[in-house]
Design an enzyme around this catalytic site. Structure first.
Site, PDB file in Angstrom:
ATOM      1  N   ARG A  25      80.791 -59.352  -4.188  1.00  0.00           N
ATOM      2  CA  ARG A  25      80.560 -57.988  -4.662  1.00  0.00           C
ATOM      3  C   ARG A  25      79.267 -57.380  -4.127  1.00  0.00           C
ATOM      4  NH1 ARG A  25      77.076 -57.079  -8.448  1.00  0.00           N
ATOM      5  NH2 ARG A  25      77.058 -59.288  -9.011  1.00  0.00           N
ATOM      6  N   ARG A 181      87.166 -75.670 -33.298  1.00  0.00           N
ATOM      7  CA  ARG A 181      87.106 -74.216 -33.114  1.00  0.00           C
ATOM      8  C   ARG A 181      85.669 -73.698 -33.140  1.00  0.00           C
ATOM      9  NH1 ARG A 181      92.102 -72.566 -37.242  1.00  0.00           N
ATOM     10  NH2 ARG A 181      93.650 -73.978 -36.310  1.00  0.00           N
ATOM     11  N   CYS A 200      78.550 -63.770 -17.087  1.00  0.00           N
ATOM     12  CA  CYS A 200      78.705 -64.904 -16.169  1.00  0.00           C
ATOM     13  C   CYS A 200      78.885 -66.183 -16.976  1.00  0.00           C
ATOM     14  CB  CYS A 200      77.489 -65.017 -15.254  1.00  0.00           C
ATOM     15  SG  CYS A 200      77.314 -63.645 -14.102  1.00  0.00           S
ATOM     16  N   ARG A 220      81.883 -68.591 -15.732  1.00  0.00           N
ATOM     17  CA  ARG A 220      82.878 -68.158 -14.744  1.00  0.00           C
ATOM     18  C   ARG A 220      82.272 -68.055 -13.354  1.00  0.00           C
ATOM     19  NH1 ARG A 220      82.075 -63.100 -12.779  1.00  0.00           N
ATOM     20  NH2 ARG A 220      80.614 -61.818 -13.972  1.00  0.00           N
ATOM     21  N   SER A 221      80.969 -67.708 -13.288  1.00  0.00           N
ATOM     22  CA  SER A 221      80.292 -67.457 -12.015  1.00  0.00           C
ATOM     23  C   SER A 221      78.861 -67.933 -12.126  1.00  0.00           C
ATOM     24  CB  SER A 221      80.337 -65.953 -11.709  1.00  0.00           C
ATOM     25  OG  SER A 221      79.557 -65.632 -10.575  1.00  0.00           O
ATOM     26  N   ILE A 262      76.197 -70.494  -3.705  1.00  0.00           N
ATOM     27  CA  ILE A 262      74.847 -70.305  -3.164  1.00  0.00           C
ATOM     28  C   ILE A 262      74.916 -69.107  -2.226  1.00  0.00           C
ATOM     29  CG2 ILE A 262      72.993 -71.289  -1.755  1.00  0.00           C
ATOM     30  CD1 ILE A 262      73.954 -74.065  -2.641  1.00  0.00           C
TER      31      ILE A 262
END
EC number: 2.1.1.45
Length: 318
Positions: A25, A181, A200, A220-221, A262
């Site tokens: 992005r 949970r 993220c 996630r990232s 990276i």
């Protein structure tokens, strides 16, 4: 004995050696792998990386900001924490009210053009001053959307109610520690489009066994060089704080990453860090007089015995 920091250093090596080149992005470019896990035994030291200095003050003030349910950078600026500035600044310079110099692609241009960087730094300082001093400006442009703090502390339901996920999970740990949970999610699909940066570090789960509290984060990232060292320390600190309130010892922090990457303009810095030998992890001490996680302030958190290698600077991809 193998140093626990090798969990992180091995991630760096693995991605440098086996990562896939990908566009991203920000236009910077990365090498990445999908699906990677690290484990840190929190009883054997606080995992604040030592192969480069990681500023605990910034980690802690950001976490306290999340825990307050805050989504405006004013609190961070009041604590001299600038790690979220670029995302708020972006919304300002892209607005119709901004009349200063063109700041298009300021993240990349400020790295490549010294003359532009002077202009950028000046506009950023003006922006920070306005956020700190002008309530109306701060409410509009210091606001990042319904990011982490809002989702943790005031998730909106379709019925128009709010859920305090963090408070609720702490109560569940106390009352039903064997529950499967014990989860807090920051990923709210309805709110993601309006966030300055979608979460993220997306979801975390707690696990209680043998009087110890462990935490697993799904991210996630993950920006391996700049972001992940912060995330390791932040969720380890959160685990300590919640264990403290619940009368538990700390167990493990398990860090699971989806897209672990990276940036191409961090390769040199990563190689420099990999050439360094880890040093002993520091010790975290909490003020025993503070009973609730929501009452902790910066002065209640102390890091002892932190002797890292020098910091390594690298540009942030916005």
């Amino acid at each position: 004995m193998k140093h626990a920091e090798n969990e992180y250093l091995n991630l760096c090596r693995h991605v440098m050696e086996h990562g896939t080149k990908k566009e991203d992005r920000t236009g910077t470019g990365t090498v990445s792998v999908f699906g990677y896990q690290m484990r840190f035994d929190l009883s054997k030291g606080f995992p604040l990386l030592t192969t480069k200095r990681v500023p605990f003050r910034l980690v802690a003030s950001e976490l306290l900001w999340f825990m307050k349910g805050d989504t405006n950078i004013r609190y961070l600026l009041q604590h001299n924490n600038n790690i979220w500035n670029e995302w708020a600044f972006k919304s300002w310079v892209e607005s119709d009210e901004y009349t200063g110099p063109d700041m298009t692609d300021f993240g990349l241009r400020s790295q490549q053009d010294e003359e532009f960087k002077v202009q950028y730094d000046k506009q950023m300082e003006l922006f920070k001053k306005n956020v700190l001093e002008d309530d109306d400006f701060s409410n509009k442009y210091g606001y990042l959307g319904d990011v982490y703090g809002k989702q943790w502390r005031a998730w909106k339901t379709t019925a128009g109610e709010t859920l305090d996920q963090l408070k609720d999970v702490i109560e569940m740990i106390k009352k039903t520690p064997d529950s499967r949970r014990l989860i807090v999610s920051a990923w709210n699909p309805e709110d993601v489009p309006s966030m300055a940066l979608p979460p993220c570090h997306t979801l975390f789960q707690f696990y209680v066994a043998d009087g110890k509290l462990s935490c697993q984060l799904y991210q996630r990232s993950g920006d391996i060089f700049l972001g992940i060292p912060f995330n390791i320390a932040s969720y380890s600190l959160l685990t300590h704080l919640i264990a403290h309130e619940c009368g538990l010892e700390v167990g493990e922090f398990v860090h699971t990453i989806g897209d672990a990457h990276i940036y191409t303009n961090h390769f040199e810095q990563v190689e420099k860090q990999l050439a360094r030998e880890p040093r002993p992890f520091p010790k975290l001490t909490l003020n025993p007089d503070v009973k609730s996680v929501f009452d902790f302030e910066m002065e209640d958190l102390t890091i002892e015995g932190y002797d890292p290698h020098p910091a390594i600077k690298a540009p942030v991809a916005v």
